[in-house]
Design a protein around this motif. Structure first.
Motif, PDB file in Angstrom:
ATOM      1  N   GLU A  63      10.482 -39.728 -14.286  1.00 43.64           N
ATOM      2  CA  GLU A  63      10.903 -39.778 -15.681  1.00 43.64           C
ATOM      3  C   GLU A  63      10.222 -40.967 -16.347  1.00 43.64           C
ATOM      4  OE1 GLU A  63      15.162 -39.844 -15.906  1.00 43.64           O
ATOM      5  OE2 GLU A  63      15.304 -37.712 -15.451  1.00 43.64           O
ATOM      6  N   ASP A  64       9.234 -40.671 -17.134  1.00 48.35           N
ATOM      7  CA  ASP A  64       8.554 -41.689 -17.921  1.00 48.35           C
ATOM      8  C   ASP A  64       8.034 -41.012 -19.179  1.00 48.35           C
ATOM      9  OD1 ASP A  64       6.349 -40.269 -17.006  1.00 48.35           O
ATOM     10  OD2 ASP A  64       5.625 -41.847 -15.687  1.00 48.35           O
ATOM     11  N   ASN A  65       7.075 -41.570 -19.817  1.00 54.23           N
ATOM     12  CA  ASN A  65       6.560 -40.995 -21.062  1.00 54.23           C
ATOM     13  C   ASN A  65       5.431 -40.000 -20.835  1.00 54.23           C
ATOM     14  OD1 ASN A  65       8.372 -42.484 -22.583  1.00 54.23           O
ATOM     15  ND2 ASN A  65       7.003 -44.256 -22.623  1.00 54.23           N
ATOM     16  N   LYS A  66       5.208 -39.595 -19.608  1.00 54.21           N
ATOM     17  CA  LYS A  66       4.124 -38.671 -19.296  1.00 54.21           C
ATOM     18  C   LYS A  66       4.628 -37.246 -19.112  1.00 54.21           C
ATOM     19  CE  LYS A  66       0.954 -41.733 -16.845  1.00 54.21           C
ATOM     20  NZ  LYS A  66       0.233 -41.900 -15.577  1.00 54.21           N
ATOM     21  N   THR A  67       3.688 -36.330 -19.185  1.00 54.69           N
ATOM     22  CA  THR A  67       3.923 -34.948 -18.773  1.00 54.69           C
ATOM     23  C   THR A  67       3.102 -34.730 -17.512  1.00 54.69           C
ATOM     24  OG1 THR A  67       4.294 -34.203 -21.033  1.00 54.69           O
ATOM     25  CG2 THR A  67       3.683 -32.519 -19.421  1.00 54.69           C
ATOM     26  N   TYR A  68       3.732 -34.163 -16.501  1.00 57.61           N
ATOM     27  CA  TYR A  68       3.069 -33.928 -15.226  1.00 57.61           C
ATOM     28  C   TYR A  68       2.772 -32.448 -15.056  1.00 57.61           C
ATOM     29  CZ  TYR A  68       4.146 -38.708 -14.177  1.00 57.61           C
ATOM     30  OH  TYR A  68       4.192 -40.077 -14.223  1.00 57.61           O
ATOM     31  N   VAL A  69       1.559 -32.161 -14.614  1.00 56.46           N
ATOM     32  CA  VAL A  69       1.127 -30.805 -14.307  1.00 56.46           C
ATOM     33  C   VAL A  69       0.866 -30.796 -12.803  1.00 56.46           C
ATOM     34  CG1 VAL A  69      -0.607 -29.029 -14.736  1.00 56.46           C
ATOM     35  CG2 VAL A  69       0.104 -30.562 -16.602  1.00 56.46           C
ATOM     36  N   VAL A  70       1.767 -30.160 -12.064  1.00 50.53           N
ATOM     37  CA  VAL A  70       1.721 -30.161 -10.604  1.00 50.53           C
ATOM     38  C   VAL A  70       1.340 -28.759 -10.147  1.00 50.53           C
ATOM     39  CG1 VAL A  70       3.010 -30.646  -8.487  1.00 50.53           C
ATOM     40  CG2 VAL A  70       3.568 -31.897 -10.601  1.00 50.53           C
ATOM     41  N   LEU A 156       3.996 -26.320 -11.794  1.00 52.42           N
ATOM     42  CA  LEU A 156       5.150 -26.907 -12.460  1.00 52.42           C
ATOM     43  C   LEU A 156       4.626 -27.854 -13.523  1.00 52.42           C
ATOM     44  CD1 LEU A 156       8.216 -27.645 -12.662  1.00 52.42           C
ATOM     45  CD2 LEU A 156       7.734 -29.424 -10.943  1.00 52.42           C
ATOM     46  N   ILE A 157       5.101 -27.686 -14.747  1.00 48.15           N
ATOM     47  CA  ILE A 157       4.767 -28.611 -15.832  1.00 48.15           C
ATOM     48  C   ILE A 157       6.098 -29.205 -16.283  1.00 48.15           C
ATOM     49  CG2 ILE A 157       3.724 -28.903 -18.112  1.00 48.15           C
ATOM     50  CD1 ILE A 157       2.101 -26.342 -17.571  1.00 48.15           C
ATOM     51  N   TYR A 158       6.170 -30.540 -16.289  1.00 43.21           N
ATOM     52  CA  TYR A 158       7.440 -31.155 -16.664  1.00 43.21           C
ATOM     53  C   TYR A 158       7.233 -32.517 -17.300  1.00 43.21           C
ATOM     54  CZ  TYR A 158       7.526 -34.495 -12.757  1.00 43.21           C
ATOM     55  OH  TYR A 158       7.248 -35.528 -11.903  1.00 43.21           O
ATOM     56  N   ASN A 159       8.234 -32.915 -18.067  1.00 44.73           N
ATOM     57  CA  ASN A 159       8.338 -34.277 -18.571  1.00 44.73           C
ATOM     58  C   ASN A 159       9.797 -34.688 -18.439  1.00 44.73           C
ATOM     59  OD1 ASN A 159       9.676 -33.170 -20.860  1.00 44.73           O
ATOM     60  ND2 ASN A 159       7.749 -32.990 -21.964  1.00 44.73           N
ATOM     61  N   ASN A 178       0.608 -23.469 -22.283  1.00 46.33           N
ATOM     62  CA  ASN A 178       1.849 -23.775 -21.568  1.00 46.33           C
ATOM     63  C   ASN A 178       2.188 -25.268 -21.647  1.00 46.33           C
ATOM     64  OD1 ASN A 178       2.273 -21.098 -20.830  1.00 46.33           O
ATOM     65  ND2 ASN A 178       1.154 -21.327 -18.915  1.00 46.33           N
ATOM     66  N   LEU A 179       1.179 -26.110 -21.532  1.00 51.74           N
ATOM     67  CA  LEU A 179       1.376 -27.543 -21.668  1.00 51.74           C
ATOM     68  C   LEU A 179       1.864 -27.880 -23.070  1.00 51.74           C
ATOM     69  CD1 LEU A 179       1.031 -30.515 -20.705  1.00 51.74           C
ATOM     70  CD2 LEU A 179      -1.331 -30.347 -21.541  1.00 51.74           C
ATOM     71  N   ASN A 180       1.194 -27.340 -24.070  1.00 58.32           N
ATOM     72  CA  ASN A 180       1.567 -27.637 -25.459  1.00 58.32           C
ATOM     73  C   ASN A 180       2.938 -27.076 -25.818  1.00 58.32           C
ATOM     74  OD1 ASN A 180      -0.757 -29.114 -25.974  1.00 58.32           O
ATOM     75  ND2 ASN A 180      -1.909 -27.289 -26.559  1.00 58.32           N
ATOM     76  N   ALA A 181       3.299 -25.928 -25.268  1.00 56.10           N
ATOM     77  CA  ALA A 181       4.631 -25.355 -25.515  1.00 56.10           C
ATOM     78  C   ALA A 181       5.717 -26.251 -24.932  1.00 56.10           C
ATOM     79  CB  ALA A 181       4.723 -23.950 -24.919  1.00 56.10           C
ATOM     80  N   LEU A 182       5.460 -26.811 -23.752  1.00 57.24           N
ATOM     81  CA  LEU A 182       6.443 -27.694 -23.143  1.00 57.24           C
ATOM     82  C   LEU A 182       6.585 -28.983 -23.950  1.00 57.24           C
ATOM     83  CD1 LEU A 182       7.818 -28.051 -19.960  1.00 57.24           C
ATOM     84  CD2 LEU A 182       6.514 -30.101 -20.392  1.00 57.24           C
ATOM     85  N   ASN A 183       5.494 -29.484 -24.465  1.00 50.97           N
ATOM     86  CA  ASN A 183       5.518 -30.755 -25.206  1.00 50.97           C
ATOM     87  C   ASN A 183       5.955 -30.590 -26.658  1.00 50.97           C
ATOM     88  OD1 ASN A 183       4.870 -32.525 -23.140  1.00 50.97           O
ATOM     89  ND2 ASN A 183       2.679 -32.214 -23.405  1.00 50.97           N
ATOM     90  N   ALA A 184       6.053 -29.344 -27.135  1.00 47.39           N
ATOM     91  CA  ALA A 184       6.492 -29.123 -28.523  1.00 47.39           C
ATOM     92  C   ALA A 184       7.973 -29.467 -28.653  1.00 47.39           C
ATOM     93  CB  ALA A 184       6.257 -27.681 -28.934  1.00 47.39           C
ATOM     94  N   ASN A 185       8.329 -29.963 -29.805  1.00 51.47           N
ATOM     95  CA  ASN A 185       9.749 -30.324 -30.030  1.00 51.47           C
ATOM     96  C   ASN A 185      10.579 -29.146 -30.269  1.00 51.47           C
ATOM     97  OD1 ASN A 185       9.224 -33.022 -29.720  1.00 51.47           O
ATOM     98  ND2 ASN A 185       8.712 -33.281 -31.852  1.00 51.47           N
TER      99      ASN A 185
END
Length: 185
Positions: A63-70, A156-159, A178-185
């Motif tokens: 849990e930090d300010n990053k998004t992880y793509v695993v 897995l993509i998570y933040n 998929n990355l942008n959808a996860l990061n969208a508010n």
């Protein structure tokens, strides 16, 4: 008196026990050096860290300010190998936007020096590559995602707010969407 001391000591030991599985790890205080591998496999040109699932699981809960793509993959999986350039491109194009790509190899432990390391050299992968070596797949697969059948490629993509899991190969555009959808508010 001895019984009281023994009871206090026992309570102290129990209270010191930590749960590395479900507890979230704050990435703000940690670096990858804080995730020691169970083994390191190397040759003259490169090395990869090898984890069992207990050691690896923390990578799924930073849990930090990053998004992880695993991404879970293997050198013997043709769809996995086909999509690796997309993860490399995402790593290059989004690193300065707080995205980190972690490529989790599920290659056979006996073939790491002869197959995985030469493959990594040949492909010149720059994303972080780690090996997950844990034969208890039936136990750890549902801990990654309850719906995961265990097939690869899987990502897995998570933040710190959201998680999304994909059990399929992706084009670069799909991965980026998929990355942008996860990061969208």
């Amino acid at each position: 008196m001895k019984l009281q001391v023994a009871c206090v000591f026992f309570v102290f030991l129990i209270s010191c026990k930590t749960d590395t599985g479900k507890k979230k790890t704050s990435g703000a205080e940690l670096s990858f050096a804080d995730f020691p591998p169970k083994n390191v496999v190397s040759n003259d040109h490169m090395k990869v860290d090898v984890y069992d699932f207990e050691g690896f699981e923390r990578f799924l809960h930073i849990e930090d300010n990053k998004t992880y793509v695993v991404n879970f993959w293997a050198t013997w999986c043709k769809p996995c190998v086909a999509e690796l350039p997309y993860f490399e491109k995402l790593n290059r194009e989004y690193a300065d936007k707080g995205v980190e790509v972690i490529l989790v190899s599920l290659d056979m432990p006996g073939r790491l020096e002869t197959k995985l390391l030469p493959f990594l050299e040949e492909k010149k992968l720059t994303s972080r590559v780690i090996v997950l070596d844990d034969p208890k797949q039936n136990e750890w697969i549902p801990k990654v995602d309850r719906e995961w059948s265990g097939a690869i490629p899987a990502t897995l993509i998570y933040n710190d707010k959201k998680r999304a899991f994909y059990e399929s190969s992706m084009t670069y555009k799909e991965l980026e969407n998929n990355l942008n959808a996860l990061n969208a508010n």
